[in-house]
Design a protein around this motif. Structure first.
Motif, PDB file in Angstrom:
ATOM      1  N   LEU A  30       0.812  -1.211   0.000  1.00  0.00           N
ATOM      2  CA  LEU A  30       0.000   0.000   0.000  1.00  0.00           C
ATOM      3  C   LEU A  30       0.847   1.264   0.000  1.00  0.00           C
ATOM      4  CD1 LEU A  30      -2.934  -0.836   2.413  1.00  0.00           C
ATOM      5  CD2 LEU A  30      -2.935  -0.724  -0.077  1.00  0.00           C
ATOM      6  N   GLU A  31       2.189   1.115  -0.048  1.00  0.00           N
ATOM      7  CA  GLU A  31       3.011   2.321  -0.029  1.00  0.00           C
ATOM      8  C   GLU A  31       2.888   3.086  -1.340  1.00  0.00           C
ATOM      9  OE1 GLU A  31       7.028   1.903   1.348  1.00  0.00           O
ATOM     10  OE2 GLU A  31       6.227   1.154   3.269  1.00  0.00           O
ATOM     11  N   TYR A  32       2.929   4.403  -1.207  1.00  0.00           N
ATOM     12  CA  TYR A  32       2.645   5.261  -2.341  1.00  0.00           C
ATOM     13  C   TYR A  32       3.436   4.879  -3.585  1.00  0.00           C
ATOM     14  CZ  TYR A  32       1.708   9.520  -4.940  1.00  0.00           C
ATOM     15  OH  TYR A  32       1.321  10.409  -5.894  1.00  0.00           O
ATOM     16  N   ALA A  43       3.653   2.751  -8.888  1.00  0.00           N
ATOM     17  CA  ALA A  43       4.355   1.865  -9.823  1.00  0.00           C
ATOM     18  C   ALA A  43       3.354   0.943 -10.515  1.00  0.00           C
ATOM     19  CB  ALA A  43       5.409   1.048  -9.073  1.00  0.00           C
ATOM     20  N   ASN A  44       2.372   0.491  -9.765  1.00  0.00           N
ATOM     21  CA  ASN A  44       1.336  -0.342 -10.360  1.00  0.00           C
ATOM     22  C   ASN A  44       0.663   0.356 -11.532  1.00  0.00           C
ATOM     23  OD1 ASN A  44       1.493  -2.616  -8.832  1.00  0.00           O
ATOM     24  ND2 ASN A  44       0.091  -1.857  -7.245  1.00  0.00           N
ATOM     25  N   GLY A  85      -1.262  13.327  -4.689  1.00  0.00           N
ATOM     26  CA  GLY A  85       0.096  13.200  -4.182  1.00  0.00           C
ATOM     27  C   GLY A  85       0.208  12.363  -2.924  1.00  0.00           C
ATOM     28  N   PRO A  86       1.455  12.094  -2.504  1.00  0.00           N
ATOM     29  CA  PRO A  86       1.737  11.169  -1.403  1.00  0.00           C
ATOM     30  C   PRO A  86       1.085  11.582  -0.097  1.00  0.00           C
ATOM     31  CG  PRO A  86       3.761  11.874  -2.479  1.00  0.00           C
ATOM     32  CD  PRO A  86       2.672  12.666  -3.081  1.00  0.00           C
ATOM     33  N   ASP A  87       0.969  12.873   0.163  1.00  0.00           N
ATOM     34  CA  ASP A  87       0.445  13.295   1.456  1.00  0.00           C
ATOM     35  C   ASP A  87      -1.023  12.943   1.595  1.00  0.00           C
ATOM     36  OD1 ASP A  87       2.907  14.197   2.058  1.00  0.00           O
ATOM     37  OD2 ASP A  87       2.507  16.285   1.433  1.00  0.00           O
TER      38      ASP A  87
END
Ligand code: HEM
Ligand code: SF4
Ligand code: FES
Lengths: 109, 280, 147
Positions: free
Chosen positions: A31-33, A38-39, C56-58
């Protein structure tokens, strides 16, 4: 109803693959960003996601339509239910596709 | 292996079921809780409790008739044959649609029996309901053998229809339907969908569809292939569990749908083809 | 004045929910409905959840914080159970509703057990329920397993 059976079976296949993707690496890691983004760069996976989106939207909202159709039988209700569920179906597909396209365009940071 | 386990469970459960059914709840009297209301007089429904003496062989219909004869002659019921043949006496007995003449008091637990009119039918008075719409759905299915090849006017060319026992078995059980409406009352789709033909009508569509004397195959499929037609069945199986004649309407509906989905072969068409091959 | 709906005397939605006992097939019917609608709700929420990726990531991290909680995991666990039951039972229903696995018409005899309510069908429902339970246990071990 045929469409319901076909989309159901289709959904079974693609959802199975989609869940496998959560499980081939440790769940939290998957679940990491970066991994998620990348998926979205992996074209076969993007195709998979899009087909999940379409198949389940059709199957789910058609199912809802069926339930509502059985509830009341006036022309206004039946037309309204059909229009609303199809609109919701298209709305969800559009919104999901937007996520896929934007995420596909995002770079790694 | 798994087949054997299933079979084992089946025999066990069936045995338990049968024992439950055959277990007699011996009693000498019961209290009938009868649903009362005359709708055209605008009455609000209420229950009347009436105590009646019963014996081992007393049916719910017998008990009701006893109450009508000796306690309250105004109870409205409909019945005729008293032997599960006419289909008039369907009612909800302890919450489940059953024939009053086919339900013995001794198979019911407890000493109170609640009788109510069948659900999903317009209510008229007391235990009597209106079957107009139900019969109309039956008629929609064109419940008679149609054969385009036969010409009734040319009597000299009339021949009999040959049917083998196998041909007969294909539809016989569906032809045992007595139109009692129990299945219609149990069906969850009928509970909300006024246009759905219901299990009785749909299984009759299959009864004629699978009759090899009938040639209206395509037309019968078109009748049930409707937004509110056969697709509204979700196999909740309740029709078959309440049917008192072993018609198993759910079976007929699914078999018919198998043909609509193209899952099942059409024996009639195959037979016709073989016939033609023989002739050529 | 009597109401038309009153005369009609249909059971309404109450009739879907099995007020009296009709057997396993009726249970399967409304579980399939309930899980179908539940999964649809999750599906819509899931599309919304993942759309935070685009900000975005946040935003993604904030969304994870919201969903990767004990309550979120509990809901996920329910979804796992629902989807397993719905899929397995759904496959059974596709065969059943196509007339397969029901048995053949015959000559009914007392006590008139319906062949379509046979134990192949019933065990299909049981298997779907058991597999849903197993999937939920496995899901719990992944979600709550620690590490
Ligand atoms: C993954 C494999 C799936 C299969 C094999 C499957 C199959 C089925 C089947 C056979 C039905 C019953 C239709 C009927 O009773 O006539 C059904 C109903 C339904 N499904 Fe699915 N389904 C699947 C996944 C999903 C998902 C992911 C959703 C959620 C979006 C969903 C939502 C529904 C809804 C709302 C209904 C309507 C319930 C009803 O008509 O009683 N299904 N499905
Ligand atoms: S199918 Fe059975 S329950 Fe339904 S009307 Fe016919 S006899 Fe009665
Ligand atoms: S009186 Fe005829 S079926 Fe009961």
């Amino acid at each position: 109803m045929k469409i319901h059976y076909v989309t159901g079976l289709g959904a079974l296949f693609v959802v199975a693959v989609h869940i496998m993707m959560r499980l081939i690496m440790p769940y939290e890691l998957s679940l990491e960003y970066e991994n998620v983004i990348a998926n979205y760069h992996n074209i076969p996976y993007v195709i998979l996601l899009e087909s999940i989106l379409v198949l389940i939207a059709i199957h789910g909202f058609n199912g809802l339509r069926v339930i509502l159709l059985e509830l009341r039988q006036s022309k206004a209700w039946e037309d309204g239910v059909t229009i609303l569920t199809i609109a919701a179906m298209m709305g969800i597909v559009a919104y999901g596709t937007r996520t896929i396209i934007i995420a596909n365009g995002l770079g790694f940071e | 292996m798994s087949e054997q386990i299933i079979e084992k469970i089946e025999t066990l459960e069936k045995k338990r079921d049968r024992e439950k059914k055959e277990k007699e709840h011996v009693k000498t009297s019961v209290v009938l809780k009868v649903f009362r209301a005359n709708r055209s007089a605008g009455e609000n429904p209420h229950f009347d409790s009436i105590e009646v003496p019963v014996q081992r062989w007393t049916t719910v219909l017998d008990a009701l008739l006893h109450a009508k004869q000796y306690k309250d002659s105004s109870i409205g019921i409909r019945y005729s044959c008293r032997m599960a043949s006419c289909g008039s006496c369907g009612m909800k007995i302890n919450g489940i649609p059953r024939l009053a003449c086919y339900t013995k008091v001794s198979e019911l637990e407890g000493s109170t029996i609640t009788v109510e009119p069948l659900a999903n039918f317009p209510h008229l008075r007391d235990l009597v309901t209106d079957f107009t719409q139900f019969f109309a759905h039956h008629k929609e299915m064109k419940p008679y053998v149609r054969n385009d090849d036969s010409d009734m006017k040319q009597t000299d060319s009339l021949t009999e229809y040959v049917q083998s026992p196998e041909d007969l078995d294909r539809f016989l059980q569906f032809s045992y339907c007595i139109k009692c409406g129990l299945c219609y009352s149990a069906c969850p789709t009928v509970a909300t969908d006024t246009k759905f033909p219901g299990p009785q009508a749909l299984s009759q569509a299959y009864r004629y569809f699978s009759d090899n004397r009938d040639t209206a195959t395509k037309e019968r499929m078109d009748i049930v292939d409707d937004k509110h037609g056969i697709w509204r069945c979700h196999f909740a199986g309740s029709c078959s569990s309440v049917c008192p004649k072993g018609v198993d309407p759910a079976l007929g509906i699914q078999l018919l749908r198998g043909h609509l989905l193209g899952f099942s072969r059409n024996e009639k068409k195959i037979a016709e083809k073989q016939e033609r091959l023989k002739r050529d | 004045m009597e109401k038309l709906s009153d005369r009609n005397n249909r059971e309404g939605i109450k009739g879907w929910l099995n007020p009296s006992r009709y057997g396993w097939e009726r249970v399967s019917y409304w579980l399939q409905r309930l899980t179908g609608v539940g999964l649809l709700a999750y599906f819509v929420a899931h599309i919304f959840e993942t759309s935070s990726l685009t900000q975005g990531p946040d935003a993604w991290a904030a969304m994870l914080e919201l969903t990767q909680t004990p309550l979120g995991h509990l809901i996920l666990l329910l979804v796992i159970g629902m989807s397993t039951f719905h899929s397995v039972n759904g496959i059974r229903l596709i065969f059943t509703q196509g007339g397969k696995g029901l048995g053949n018409p015959g000559r009914p005899d007392y006590p008139y057990d319906a062949v379509s309510l046979n134990y192949r069908q019933k065990s299909g429902i049981w298997i779907a329920l058991i597999l849903a339970g197993v999937a939920m246990l496995y899901g719990a071990s992944v979600l709550f397993g620690g590490e």
